[in-house]
Design a protein around this motif. Structure first.
Motif, PDB file in Angstrom:
ATOM      1  N   MET A  89    -128.055  42.429  39.921  1.00 54.99           N
ATOM      2  CA  MET A  89    -127.584  41.103  39.542  1.00 54.99           C
ATOM      3  C   MET A  89    -126.870  41.121  38.187  1.00 54.99           C
ATOM      4  N   ALA A  90    -127.392  41.940  37.270  1.00 54.11           N
ATOM      5  CA  ALA A  90    -126.838  41.975  35.911  1.00 54.11           C
ATOM      6  C   ALA A  90    -125.567  42.796  35.806  1.00 54.11           C
ATOM      7  N   THR A  91    -125.296  43.661  36.797  1.00 55.98           N
ATOM      8  CA  THR A  91    -124.176  44.593  36.657  1.00 55.98           C
ATOM      9  C   THR A  91    -123.105  44.447  37.731  1.00 55.98           C
ATOM     10  N   LEU A  92    -123.242  43.491  38.624  1.00 60.72           N
ATOM     11  CA  LEU A  92    -122.191  43.230  39.601  1.00 60.72           C
ATOM     12  C   LEU A  92    -121.238  42.171  39.066  1.00 60.72           C
ATOM     13  N   PRO A  93    -119.980  42.191  39.489  1.00 61.75           N
ATOM     14  CA  PRO A  93    -119.061  41.118  39.098  1.00 61.75           C
ATOM     15  C   PRO A  93    -119.604  39.763  39.547  1.00 61.75           C
ATOM     16  N   GLY A  94    -119.222  38.736  38.842  1.00 60.95           N
ATOM     17  CA  GLY A  94    -119.724  37.407  39.146  1.00 60.95           C
ATOM     18  C   GLY A  94    -120.615  36.912  38.022  1.00 60.95           C
ATOM     19  N   LEU A  95    -121.331  35.832  38.290  1.00 61.42           N
ATOM     20  CA  LEU A  95    -122.184  35.215  37.274  1.00 61.42           C
ATOM     21  C   LEU A  95    -123.648  35.480  37.584  1.00 61.42           C
ATOM     22  N   PRO A  96    -124.375  36.238  36.743  1.00 59.08           N
ATOM     23  CA  PRO A  96    -125.812  36.400  36.956  1.00 59.08           C
ATOM     24  C   PRO A  96    -126.557  35.142  36.526  1.00 59.08           C
ATOM     25  N   MET A  97    -127.416  34.636  37.406  1.00 62.14           N
ATOM     26  CA  MET A  97    -128.146  33.404  37.109  1.00 62.14           C
ATOM     27  C   MET A  97    -129.648  33.663  37.242  1.00 62.14           C
ATOM     28  N   PHE A  98    -130.357  33.481  36.149  1.00 61.13           N
ATOM     29  CA  PHE A  98    -131.799  33.665  36.135  1.00 61.13           C
ATOM     30  C   PHE A  98    -132.479  32.306  36.243  1.00 61.13           C
ATOM     31  N   SER A  99    -133.543  32.257  37.019  1.00 56.15           N
ATOM     32  CA  SER A  99    -134.253  30.989  37.183  1.00 56.15           C
ATOM     33  C   SER A  99    -135.147  30.721  35.976  1.00 56.15           C
ATOM     34  N   HIS A 100    -135.521  29.481  35.814  1.00 61.70           N
ATOM     35  CA  HIS A 100    -136.374  29.075  34.695  1.00 61.70           C
ATOM     36  C   HIS A 100    -137.699  29.835  34.757  1.00 61.70           C
ATOM     37  N   GLY A 101    -138.037  30.501  33.646  1.00 65.31           N
ATOM     38  CA  GLY A 101    -139.302  31.221  33.576  1.00 65.31           C
ATOM     39  C   GLY A 101    -139.312  32.569  34.268  1.00 65.31           C
ATOM     40  N   GLN A 102    -138.173  33.030  34.765  1.00 61.16           N
ATOM     41  CA  GLN A 102    -138.148  34.296  35.502  1.00 61.16           C
ATOM     42  C   GLN A 102    -138.545  35.466  34.621  1.00 61.16           C
ATOM     43  N   PHE A 103    -138.078  35.494  33.370  1.00 54.14           N
ATOM     44  CA  PHE A 103    -138.388  36.599  32.479  1.00 54.14           C
ATOM     45  C   PHE A 103    -139.890  36.701  32.202  1.00 54.14           C
ATOM     46  N   LEU A 104    -140.597  35.586  32.340  1.00 57.45           N
ATOM     47  CA  LEU A 104    -142.030  35.553  32.050  1.00 57.45           C
ATOM     48  C   LEU A 104    -142.885  35.629  33.302  1.00 57.45           C
TER      49      LEU A 104
END
Length: 208
Positions: free
Chosen positions: A34-49
């Motif tokens: 998700m972070a390295t493909l073309p386009g916009l990476p979108m993380f959901s609220h609280g995903q990192f936690l």
């Protein structure tokens, strides 16, 4: 078209990313894509936690009292955040290529391989989306409208490397911290050989 995509691992209509993919190597492999493909990476609220509560857009607050997964956050900081800082390298499509990973004439459909370039920066990334070990060669990318269909480009072209028997290329793999040196003649004639454990990701971001 790829530049117009929004890439995400979950949305309000689905289970949260931590429930769908766990919190281990599979999650971080897909998150790397998700972070390295073309386009916009979108993380959901609280995903990192590691939030797991499924909620709708109409929710004004969370209803579950979930602990913060600080270990998960730290792994994001080590493996994902540095990639997000390099979005200029990954967001374009002019030098983006997908590859088949081939061993003994058979394509391993479970392994994703792609590369991109931006000015002098280059990246080559692999992700094995299965628990089984995988290995194989990448040599030429998928054929597309940009190239002569009878003469697909080699890795020397896609990564903008020098041709000749006296040239070598160093690849730095950020997850392991290891350096690999490859003869450019081998990259041209045979390609790049990769070995991956189950759900392993390899990210080569310093290529020179």
């Amino acid at each position: 078209v790829l530049k117009r995509y929004v890439n995400f691992m979950s949305n309000p209509d689905e289970e949260r990313a931590a429930r769908q993919f766990g919190k281990g190597d599979k999650y971080f492999g897909i998150c790397t894509m998700m972070a390295t493909l073309p386009g916009l990476p979108m993380f959901s609220h609280g995903q990192f936690l590691g939030r797991c509560e499924k909620y709708g857009m109409e929710y004004k607050k969370s209803y579950l009292d979930e602990d913060e997964d600080l270990e998960l956050l730290e792994r994001h900081k080590r493996e994902i955040f540095p990639l997000l800082k390099k979005r200029a390298l990954f967001s374009g499509v002019e030098n983006f290529y997908f590859y088949d990973v081939v061993l003994d004439g058979k394509v391993n459909e479970n392994v994703f391989a792609w590369s991109n370039r931006n000015e002098n920066e280059k990246a080559l990334i692999f992700y094995n989306n299965k628990y089984d070990r995988a290995s194989g060669w990448i040599s030429v990318p998928f054929k597309d409208a940009r190239e002569d269909l009878n003469m697909p480009p080699s890795l020397l072209v896609t990564l903008n490397l020098s041709d000749g028997i006296f040239f070598y290329t160093i690849f730095y793999e950020m997850r392991s911290g290891l350096y690999y040196i490859k003869a450019n003649t081998e990259l041209k004639e045979k390609g790049f050989f990769v070995m991956l454990q189950g759900f392993e990701t390899q990210v080569f971001v310093d290529i020179w």
